[in-house]
Write an enzyme that holds these catalytic residues in place. Structure first.
Site, PDB file in Angstrom:
ATOM      1  N   THR A 185       0.857  -1.186   0.000  1.00  0.00           N
ATOM      2  CA  THR A 185       0.000   0.000   0.000  1.00  0.00           C
ATOM      3  C   THR A 185       0.891   1.233   0.000  1.00  0.00           C
ATOM      4  O   THR A 185       2.087   1.142   0.258  1.00  0.00           O
ATOM      5  CB  THR A 185      -0.921   0.028   1.236  1.00  0.00           C
ATOM      6  N   GLU A 330      -5.506  -3.129  -1.704  1.00  0.00           N
ATOM      7  CA  GLU A 330      -6.113  -4.346  -1.142  1.00  0.00           C
ATOM      8  C   GLU A 330      -7.267  -4.883  -1.985  1.00  0.00           C
ATOM      9  O   GLU A 330      -7.761  -5.979  -1.722  1.00  0.00           O
ATOM     10  CB  GLU A 330      -6.639  -4.059   0.273  1.00  0.00           C
ATOM     11  N   LYS A 438     -13.528  13.461  15.609  1.00  0.00           N
ATOM     12  CA  LYS A 438     -14.601  13.115  16.536  1.00  0.00           C
ATOM     13  C   LYS A 438     -14.806  14.223  17.549  1.00  0.00           C
ATOM     14  O   LYS A 438     -14.046  14.366  18.491  1.00  0.00           O
ATOM     15  CB  LYS A 438     -14.293  11.789  17.228  1.00  0.00           C
ATOM     16  N   TRP A 443     -19.182  12.710  14.373  1.00  0.00           N
ATOM     17  CA  TRP A 443     -18.161  12.757  13.339  1.00  0.00           C
ATOM     18  C   TRP A 443     -18.229  14.030  12.508  1.00  0.00           C
ATOM     19  O   TRP A 443     -19.294  14.439  12.060  1.00  0.00           O
ATOM     20  CB  TRP A 443     -18.327  11.580  12.381  1.00  0.00           C
TER      21      TRP A 443
HETATM   22  N1  LIG Z   1     -11.813   8.103  -5.998  1.00  0.00           N
HETATM   23  C1  LIG Z   1     -11.354   8.211  -4.760  1.00  0.00           C
HETATM   24  N2  LIG Z   1     -11.780   9.202  -3.959  1.00  0.00           N
HETATM   25  C2  LIG Z   1     -11.319   9.336  -2.708  1.00  0.00           C
HETATM   26  N3  LIG Z   1     -10.402   8.519  -2.157  1.00  0.00           N
HETATM   27  C3  LIG Z   1      -9.942   7.511  -2.906  1.00  0.00           C
HETATM   28  C4  LIG Z   1     -10.387   7.288  -4.222  1.00  0.00           C
HETATM   29  N4  LIG Z   1      -9.757   6.217  -4.699  1.00  0.00           N
HETATM   30  C5  LIG Z   1      -8.952   5.778  -3.725  1.00  0.00           C
HETATM   31  N5  LIG Z   1      -9.028   6.562  -2.638  1.00  0.00           N
HETATM   32  C6  LIG Z   1      -8.270   6.425  -1.373  1.00  0.00           C
HETATM   33  O1  LIG Z   1      -7.088   5.687  -1.621  1.00  0.00           O
HETATM   34  C7  LIG Z   1      -7.020   4.573  -0.729  1.00  0.00           C
HETATM   35  C8  LIG Z   1      -6.270   3.448  -1.358  1.00  0.00           C
HETATM   36  O2  LIG Z   1      -4.937   3.855  -1.628  1.00  0.00           O
HETATM   37  P1  LIG Z   1      -3.732   2.853  -1.628  1.00  0.00           P
HETATM   38  O3  LIG Z   1      -4.201   1.462  -1.627  1.00  0.00           O
HETATM   39  O4  LIG Z   1      -2.852   3.271  -2.720  1.00  0.00           O
HETATM   40  O5  LIG Z   1      -2.898   3.128  -0.330  1.00  0.00           O
HETATM   41  P2  LIG Z   1      -3.155   4.077   0.894  1.00  0.00           P
HETATM   42  O6  LIG Z   1      -4.440   3.686   1.517  1.00  0.00           O
HETATM   43  O7  LIG Z   1      -3.013   5.471   0.396  1.00  0.00           O
HETATM   44  O8  LIG Z   1      -1.928   3.696   1.828  1.00  0.00           O
HETATM   45  P3  LIG Z   1      -1.925   2.955   3.255  1.00  0.00           P
HETATM   46  O9  LIG Z   1      -3.035   1.970   3.259  1.00  0.00           O
HETATM   47  O10 LIG Z   1      -0.582   2.356   3.296  1.00  0.00           O
HETATM   48  O11 LIG Z   1      -2.112   4.062   4.223  1.00  0.00           O
HETATM   49  C9  LIG Z   1      -8.458   4.261  -0.432  1.00  0.00           C
HETATM   50  O12 LIG Z   1      -8.583   3.541   0.773  1.00  0.00           O
HETATM   51  C10 LIG Z   1      -9.079   5.661  -0.361  1.00  0.00           C
HETATM   52  O13 LIG Z   1      -8.873   6.227   0.892  1.00  0.00           O
HETATM   53 MG   LIG Z   2      -4.932   2.028   2.629  1.00  0.00          MG
END
Ligand SMILES: Nc1ncnc2c1ncn2[C@@H]1O[C@H](COP(=O)(O)OP(=O)(O)OP(=O)(O)O)[C@@H](O)[C@H]1O
Ligand SMILES: [Mg+2]
Ligand SMILES: Nc1ncnc2c1ncn2[C@@H]1O[C@H](COP(=O)(O)OP(=O)(O)OP(=O)(O)O)[C@@H](O)[C@H]1O
Ligand SMILES: [Mg+2]
Lengths: 541, 541
Positions: A185, A330, A438, A443
């Site tokens: 990630t 994921e 919070k 929220w």
């Molecule tokens: N269209 C979207 N709008 C808003 N957020 C998005 C969108 N697409 C993806 N995301 C965000 O990106 C996340 C997924 O990113 P990625 O799997 O690359 O790693 P990360 O979550 O940034 O990193 P880590 O999990 O290591 O903190 C999602 O869980 C969401 O929060």
């Molecule tokens: Mg993530």
């Protein structure tokens, strides 16, 4: 009783075989990190991927071994995807934009045996090589004439390795649940975590990606996957482009709007995919130059929220349909995508745009549920936010090397995103659970506040985090990067926001900074911000 | 090493759950065999399918039991598809157009426990019921007010059964290789043979069917699957329509052009699928009435060869794109489809039409190979015909109840079709292996001769079979049904064909008949023809 159909394991090498047989002369084009361009086709990609597999085999790589790449989107990177995974090894695409310590952590955690890297990244790896405990072989992705002088021990030249192989090779057949590729990630909320895709999960994800309601890639598509191959499984595009026999255009190390636009026009791109930052730059470039988008039909935007103005600009000004998509490493990553369904078909253009600002409807194969902290399902009413939970054959079960399941009751995976689902079935991310503020048990969505704040003409970028408050536990702090030469006061922002959000959501303070911290995938790093402002004291009323 | 993604079995009930959650109000419309119409939506289909499962369970139906249907395309038939398969039983769709002896053979061979039938077929089954050795329960697909007086022992009323159930039911989860549905081949070349689909094979076939290069069904599609649900797995449309959330329009017992056209216009059909016979009637109707095709975008034609004039008429006159498809019951059935690829994109309209007359390019997931009698691969040169061999996850492994594999070396399944593959990747059926005429060791294509013969203005229908010849082993015999009030001589046909086929292909004799025998799916029964003409003596030169 079992069905009596063929046992034909879902292996990603099947995509390449299919393309080599059915679309042998369909082009694959690549820009090169060492300069220049390269053009061949699926017959060539298949041939060289087989040679890559042979070369890796000769170096002692075997079933289950991790082969790391630190590379741009190039034809060589494609060859390794298919070569390493196809032979039964695991292609581990490493994000070169991570901090050196994160790189060391990931490469050692993955126990990568071979590291294949573009010349661009040789200096970076030279600096950390002594800390890499498992890498036995470095391979530099160039021909002999571009081989750099390097301190990397015994570094081999990729083109020489390939040239030594015959290419007569049949992809081995094995269990479809075999590990295929590994991607960490992006480390927005903490240390990157490894997601170990199987051949099966990648195969199913690819079939889904070909559907007209998702990426809709066909044999006539010309696709430029700007999204890097090291980011969230490259949204599966290296697989789906091959499976469809689409023309594939790889931009190498170039992410500037000028080069991307040149490729768009010259190569006749019909579809492309990347995070909003890239498209922000592109739109500025288009406005400044007065150019258009050529043959572009759709652009898929995801990774973080696509702003309304961006969606509108592409569609109204350039006639390019925007697919706003949500996903995560994921989830392989396709989880939801904003293609139209019948429920929204009759809406006005403005209402449709409202729907498109949401993150789309869940794709077939990804089940979605909004749940409260106790795991109760919340209504799909367009109002109630909760934890976004997902389930499906290309959703993670457990993180790499973890023996504990990453799932909750009934196999639901908590995405860490906070979201609602509206009455049309469209999901909207309202926050990340770690970023939710919070206040007195209720929220406050940091994303809503940020979206409202960036609409102010003097605000370039905005972030909202929760900071300690003696009475309410947490209250919102607004952090702003003003437009060049501009400024803004807390009072002005309060005034500006007051008709856009609930009164008790209004930030308690506003801080101006020159820059916000970003993660390796271009997201604002709330983690770093919270770190920076952990001792911040709110001016108490 | 295995990947660490979720174990989410590929079960067809997932399609229905997906539609019920994401497209609850999307319409499902049905015409009824008892007269009248019925309209509900995916929420309703889901609810009633669950009740159907509950009712079957109460009747003692359990995992692996075969539940036969003898029914038109209706919403009730859909409910049984999902109800029986979803609960783990096997939906066996029986073709009511088979001869009574074939029906008895199939129902006993399948060991069907329950038979669910439209009122239309009650008289048919009453006649053979005493020969059905395994059927324990008859269920008639109507409400009480339409229940016929019947001699079928203890026949139950479908609507009453459903009304007694609560519908609170979760689809059970089981191994994805579990048998899901059973369909017998149409019996063109011999006795029908059973193909036992698994949940997995149907699921994968469905994902593929959603891709833009195959059926391309999306949430905005309005689909009329004219192809009967008892024919070749209904081309998978009951699944793919649900998976996409498309509006589903079911024509019940009506196959006349007038009703189909009424539905097309009134319901706003965008896509549909059937055998050429249906479209022949539709085109005649359109010409006669001067009507158009409304919102129709594509029509998928398969089952037997779509004539060039039919493809041209739909495209040029009505602006409806034709997908010429090939498949068989043994391939679920999607094997190839004529969507455009880049290699043919630049051709002239006439050349494109030539390509569309072929049976299309192999879909992702179906591997194709042209082989000679010894299993050697033949070139893809657009000239060399051979045995069409296929392989893939929705291709048969062995026939129902057979313990011997239906496959040859390397898992290739011999389709029984003779075909070539051209340089663009498009496959063309040139014959069925049983219909090929072997003259002096060389092959003559009966299909080519037939296609050439029907182009004669006085010829309504034509068939060519091989008959015994003392010198050449076999020589072609041309059998013709002339247009009403017209006639044609052997000399005229020889003259007409002489510039269209090789000289040594020219039939040795021409016979006029008033009618040709057809099979249950509307194909010319060469088997019956060969039987009829087995003592025919060629006039020797
Ligand atoms: N269209 C979207 N709008 C808003 N957020 C998005 C969108 N697409 C993806 N995301 C965000 O990106 C996340 C997924 O990113 P990625 O799997 O690359 O790693 P990360 O979550 O940034 O990193 P880590 O999990 O290591 O903190 C999602 O869980 C969401 O929060
Ligand atoms: Mg993530
Ligand atoms: N587009 C097409 N053009 C020509 N022939 C086709 C086409 N599509 C299907 N067919 C023919 O239909 C056959 C499949 O039909 P199906 O599975 O319904 O049973 P059948 O082969 O007619 O019956 P049986 O196998 O019992 O003799 C194919 O093998 C092929 O011969
Ligand atoms: Mg057959």
């Amino acid at each position: 009783m079992f069905g009596q159909m063929q046992n034909w394991p879902l292996l990603v090498s099947k995509f390449l075989d299919h393309a080599a047989i059915n679309h042998p002369s369909r082009e694959v084009f690549s820009m090169l990190p060492e300069g220049g361009e390269f053009r061949y086709n699926y017959a060539g990609l298949s041939d060289r991927s087989k040679k890559c597999a042979q070369a890796l085999g000769r170096l002692g790589v075997t079933l289950g071994d991790r082969v790391a790449t630190l590379a741009w989107n190039t034809h060589r990177h494609m060859e390794i995807w298919y070569g390493a995974s196809g032979m039964g090894a695991v292609t581990h695409t490493v994000n070169p934009r991570l901090f050196p310590e994160q790189l060391v952590y990931i490469l050692n955690h993955a126990e990568d045996k071979v590291l294949m890297l573009d010349i661009t990244f040789v200096p970076l790896i030279e600096k950390i090589a002594e800390h890499l405990t498992t890498v036995k072989q470095y391979i530099i992705l160039v021909g002999r004439d571009h081989m750099p002088d390097t301190s990397l021990p015994n570094a081999l030249c990729y083109e020489e390795l390939l040239a030594a192989e015959g290419g007569t090779y049949e992809w081995p057949v094995f269990d479809e649940n075999t590990a295929c590729s590994l991607c960490y990630t992006s480390g927005t909320t903490g240390n990157p975590k490894g997601v170990l895709y199987s051949h099966r999960s990648n195969f199913l994800h690819t079939l889904l990606a070909l559907s007209g309601d998702t990426l809709g890639i066909t044999a006539l598509s010309v696709i430029l996957p700007v999204v890097p191959m090291f980011h969230a499984n490259a949204w599966g595009i290296p697989y789906s482009a091959t499976a469809a026999g689409a023309k594939l255009v790889l931009n190498g190390p170039h992410h500037d709007p000028e080069t991307l636009h040149m490729l768009m026009i010259r190569e006749g791109i019909t579809t492309t995919a990347a995070v909003p930052t890239i498209w922000m730059g592109m739109l500025k470039y288009l406005t400044a130059t007065g150019k258009d988008c050529g043959k572009m039909e759709t652009v898929t935007i995801g990774g973080s929220a696509a702003p309304r103005s961006m969606i509108a600009a592409f569609q109204e000004r350039y006639g390019v349909r925007v697919n706003h998509a949500w996903g995560m490493t994921e989830t392989s990553p396709l989880g939801s995508l904003g293609s139209e369904n019948a429920a929204v078909q009759g809406l006005t253009p403005e209402q449709k745009l409202d729907v498109q600002c949401k993150q789309g409807r869940s794709v077939m194969g990804v089940e979605m549920s909004i749940q409260d902290e106790e795991g109760n399902k919340l209504p799909r009413d367009g109002k109630t936010s909760g934890r976004l939970m997902v389930r499906g054959p290309w959703v993670i079960d457990s993180y790499f090397k973890s023996e504990t399941s990453a799932l909750e009751a009934d196999n639901w995976f908590d995405t860490g995103d906070v979201a609602l689902i509206d009455e049309y079935g469209y999901m909207q991310i309202t926050d990340r659970s770690k970023d939710v503020i919070k206040s007195g048990g209720e929220w406050i969505s940091s994303i809503d506040l940020e979206n409202a704040a960036v609409a102010h003409p003097n605000v370039l970028e905005a972030a909202v985090i929760g900071v300690f408050h003696p009475k309410w536990d947490e209250r919102p702090l607004l952090i702003i990067v003003p437009e060049a030469g501009k400024s803004v006061t807390h009072e002005e922002m309060t005034e500006f926001l007051s008709d856009k959000v609930a009164k008790w959501w209004l930030p308690d303070a506003t801080v101006l900074v020159t820059e916000l911290p970003h993660t390796a995938t271009g997201k604002i790093s709330k983690l770093t911000l919270r770190e920076q402002f952990k001792d911040y004291k709110l001016p108490l009323a």
